[in-house]
Scaffold this motif. Structure first.
Motif, PDB file in Angstrom:
ATOM      1  N   LYS A 161       2.167   1.686  -3.509  1.00  0.00           N
ATOM      2  CA  LYS A 161       1.088   2.145  -4.386  1.00  0.00           C
ATOM      3  C   LYS A 161       0.849   3.640  -4.202  1.00  0.00           C
ATOM      4  O   LYS A 161       0.691   4.391  -5.166  1.00  0.00           O
ATOM      5  N   ASN A 162       0.818   4.067  -2.949  1.00  0.00           N
ATOM      6  CA  ASN A 162       0.560   5.482  -2.656  1.00  0.00           C
ATOM      7  C   ASN A 162       1.662   6.375  -3.208  1.00  0.00           C
ATOM      8  O   ASN A 162       1.419   7.547  -3.516  1.00  0.00           O
TER       9      ASN A 162
ATOM     10  N   LYS B 233       3.040   5.820  -5.984  1.00  0.00           N
ATOM     11  CA  LYS B 233       3.007   5.656  -7.450  1.00  0.00           C
ATOM     12  C   LYS B 233       4.339   5.091  -7.947  1.00  0.00           C
ATOM     13  O   LYS B 233       4.964   5.615  -8.871  1.00  0.00           O
TER      14      LYS B 233
ATOM     15  N   ASN C 136       0.830  -1.215   0.000  1.00  0.00           N
ATOM     16  CA  ASN C 136       0.000   0.000   0.000  1.00  0.00           C
ATOM     17  C   ASN C 136       0.861   1.261   0.000  1.00  0.00           C
ATOM     18  O   ASN C 136       0.537   2.253  -0.664  1.00  0.00           O
TER      19      ASN C 136
END
Length: 250
Positions: A53-54, A56, A50
């Motif tokens: 992902k945050n 990018k 996560n």
């Protein structure tokens, strides 16, 4: 006692058995997930994904879009039970890594150095800090390598079998670096140095990982920094500016 030359053969068996035993604080993936702390490591792995992902860190790409000539680099997990210097439990850590040892690379064409300050510089700064009564701060940049953008040819990596929530038959095109890449430490240093230089710091000729500004001194050891100043607010101002730029640290 059986001997071959001057080597006690029975000792070789003991050494082999000792080498086969893994450190319980650094288990491999199966040991971690099947062990008593399986749930904690699963939670740490989800937290890592996560966070990436945050930031990018990657772009999902259909595997069918990638030419067969392009190498897709395998990935792995580095897992650890972290402790404080006292030995007390600190946290369960999971790091999603690129198998940098399997990258197609010509070592002569890639700078693979990491920002490691000289130990003599550390000792010098600690002595100066004590003598002058300087204020100090210590920071650990979170997922530091993933804060630096990819430069050069695109890098494609495989999805880990333990990563859920991703569409099938897809791979990841890295937009930012991951731990394990051959040149990730250098790219992180380049980003950190550029950030410090925009804030008025200059590198020391005697040690390129010692940075000096009018009010603050910084020394770097990979993704850890020690800050020194006569006033704590001078350090806080620099750290706040990094935070405003989206650079996370602990």
């Amino acid at each position: 006692m059986k001997k071959t030359g001057y080597i006690n053969v029975s000792h070789l068996t003991d050494l082999a058995l000792a080498a086969a035993k893994s450190d319980p604080n650094t288990p491999n993936l199966m040991e971690a997930l099947m062990g008593e702390h399986g749930e904690e490591f699963r939670a740490a792995m989800l937290k890592e994904i996560n966070a990436l992902k945050n930031r990018k860190t990657w772009t999902l790409v259909p595997k069918s879009n990638i030419p067969k000539s392009v190498k897709i680099i395998p990935t792995t997990w580095a897992l650890k039970i972290k402790s404080y210097p006292s030995g007390a439990f600190r946290s369960f850590k999971a790091r999603f890594c690129v198998r940098g040892d399997l990258q197609n690379k010509d070592v002569s064409d890639i700078d693979t150095y990491s920002s490691v300050v000289q130990w003599s510089t550390v000792c010098l700064m600690l002595i100066i800090s004590l003598v002058l009564g300087l204020q100090t701060r210590s920071t650990d940049f979170s997922n530091a390598f993933a804060q630096a953008e990819i430069k050069g040819d695109p890098i494609y990596i495989s999805l880990s079998s333990r990563m859920s929530g991703f569409p099938p038959d897809h791979i990841l095109k890295l937009d930012k670096n991951l731990y394990g890449q051959a040149d990730a430490p250098r790219m992180w240093y380049d980003k950190l140095r550029a950030g410090l230089e925009t804030r008025g710091f200059t590198t020391c000729k005697a040690d390129p990982y010692l940075f000096i500004s009018k009010k603050v001194i910084c020394i770097c050891y990979v993704d850890n920094c020690l800050w020194f100043a006569t006033e704590a607010k001078a350090i806080d101002a620099v750290l706040q500016s990094f935070k405003e730029d989206g650079d996370k640290y602990n």
